[in-house]
Each structure stands twice: as C-alpha cells, then as structure tokens.
Design an enzyme around this catalytic site. Structure first.
Site, PDB file in Angstrom:
ATOM      1  CG  ASP A 282      -1.799   1.208   1.537  1.00  0.00           C
ATOM      2  OD1 ASP A 282      -2.181   1.548   0.386  1.00  0.00           O
ATOM      3  OD2 ASP A 282      -2.160   1.725   2.593  1.00  0.00           O
TER       4      ASP A 282
ATOM      5  CG  ASP B 261      -1.984   7.302   0.690  1.00  0.00           C
ATOM      6  OD1 ASP B 261      -0.963   7.935   0.475  1.00  0.00           O
ATOM      7  OD2 ASP B 261      -3.157   7.512   0.079  1.00  0.00           O
TER       8      ASP B 261
END
Lengths: 183, 183
Positions: B11, B13
C-alpha cells in the site's frame, strides 16, 4: 459489494473503447489516408500503419484516450452484466501517465454507473484475480487467474488459444451459456 | 518478470508514504495546532482532528499526495525486498481522481526503481491476488487473498486480527522469518 456474485474484469482499450477506430481516425486526420482493419489483420497496432511511429505518438498525446469512441453495444451490455456479476474495469494504464485522469473522465462520461471502487489501473494484469477476464491482448489473457475471454481485434486474429468473442452481443451470449452450465 | 518469485502488494498511504505526518503538518499549517499521534489512537483519520472536515479537504487538494513524506526506511526496505520478491504497489487511489498523476510522480521521485508494470491504482483491493499484502487498513487486509500484514498506524492500534509490523525494519524481519519457515 455482494460477495456471492462472480467477478468479471473488463479491459478498456479494444474492449470498452474502440481504440482501433480512434487510431484510424487520428491517422487519417494526420496523413489523409484511412488504413482499414482488413489491412492490419494479425499485425500489432504500431506496425499496422505506414508511419510506424504514429501509434506511439498518439497514445502519448493529451486527449487521445479521452475521446476514444465507445465500442458498439458496450454500455448496455455492461449494465446488463452488472445485474448478475461484480464488474471491474481493469486497464493497463500506468504505462501512459497522462491517460489516467482521461480514462477516469471517459468512464464517468460513458459508464457513470461504475463505481470508483471497481476501477483498476495497472501495469501487468497477472495479480488481478477475477472469475473472468475480457481482454484483447494475450499478454494479459495468458496470465490471468480466471477464465480468459478474447475480444476480437485486428491484431489478435491469429491467436486461437482463448475463447473468442466478436462483439458485446457475443459476450452476453457466452456468459449466459456459462451461467446455465454452472447452474 | 520472474514467475518463481513470491509476490508482495504494498500500500502507499500509511505504508510507503507517511500520510499521518502529512495530515499533522497540513493541519498545523492551517490551524496552528499540532495534534500528535497519541491523541488519535484508535480513531479514523477524519475524526482524529478537532476540525472534522480538514482531512477530507486535504485529500482533495492538489499537491497533497505529491508532497507526502516517505515513511522511514521504506526506500531501502523495498529495494531489498525486490531482490527476493516481485513487488507491486497497490494503492486505493481511484476515489481521488486528482491523486493519480501525483502518486505516479511521487513514486517516480522516491521509488524510481519500481516499473510502471508493477503499479496498481484501484478501488477495493479484493481482486488483488498477491502472496502478501502490507496495508494499514482492515477494509483491505480483511479481504486480501494472500497473507495480510498490518502496518501500524494510529487509526488501527485496536485492531488485532492481523500480524502487525511497526516499521519497515519489522517488515524485513517478518519476511526473513517467513522465508526461513517456507524454505
């Protein structure tokens, strides 16, 4: 999201978006010559036009992806599929940074009923796991985890190792048959 | 692409990009108050600041995603992981149309060694099939097809049903242990 529904990944260029028509239009606009599909059978897109650099130039030109015509029958067919399947748009888009926002705008215009949750812009599609993948390129279909469905395009006419559909009408007919078999 | 390597989805953020630091910086810049991580433990991002509309405003502001600081240790760790794994960046980005090009530029600046073929911008991550997924949100980890690895964040401290890592050093240690177990 209804987890019981089967999932379908649907490619954009060559499947939802008639990129061949766009290439022919842009080429005619630039060179004054229309190179019909019949003259490009079995040939990858960039090699299908006398000016071999044209296709590459177009896909990096702002506005190209935003203005591609919708493939005939695609809107109604996707709407219908969404009644029975969880539909994901899966586009190999990260190669062309400028196209990302154009593709989102294009989808918002022509397929406003598709949620952002179901849009995937990726590079290679080997980690995309849907029950079906409708695509026009072997580089995607050969590695997909679900059932591959090849959408007919001039460049792929000589590749025969996937189930082929020639139109959105044929997509619906094929999946209708599949659901009867699987029922 | 080496098909023998195991795959890791990572991922952006909260994992590669320190979005908490960015929220605190932008909030302090706007309101003159720094709200530390300790005061936001177990609280989803928008509710963690006195002005409840701030986070939502920031994520729709041009420049927000482009300027997020890199998570400590992330660059070296991802480089190291790429020696043994096929690494994919998997970001739920299609919710925020303006962030797509910013995220590509951010990756090009901080992780220029990651190819466009390995970048995925999506909505929900339920059709992403990697052997591991490193993420800070249960909404992604709960539905992933591989092993879930939760990257520690203020908002997720009370969620205990996934393996937790507190830093990129711990990611490397965990995967090192996994490879010994799997050997």
């Amino acid at each position: 999201m209804n987890k019981i529904k089967k999932t379908i990944g649907i490619d954009m260029d060559g499947v939802l978006a008639d990129i061949e028509e766009q290439f022919m239009d842009w080429y005619e606009n630039e060179h004054g010559i229309r190179v019909p599909r019949e003259e490009r059978l079995g040939v990858m897109e960039p090699e299908g036009f006398p000016d071999k650099g044209a296709v590459k130039r177009y896909v990096y030109t702002p506005g190209f992806f935003r203005t591609i015509p919708v493939m005939e029958g695609a809107v109604a067919a996707v709407k219908q599929l969404m009644e029975d399947y969880e539909v994901y748009i899966v586009s190999a888009a990260t190669e062309f940074p400028q196209c990302l926002s154009e593709k989102l705008e294009w989808l918002a215009e022509h397929f406003p009923f598709i949620s952002w949750t179901n849009i995937i812009f990726c590079g290679d599609k080997s980690i995309i796991d849907t029950d079906y993948l409708i695509d026009d390129h072997c580089k995607n279909l050969d590695f997909c985890k679900g059932k591959a469905i090849m959408f007919n395009a001039s460049h792929n006419v000589n590749q025969h190792h996937h189930v082929r559909v020639n139109s959105w009408t044929e997509v619906l007919a094929l999946l209708e048959k599949e659901s009867l078999v699987g029922a």
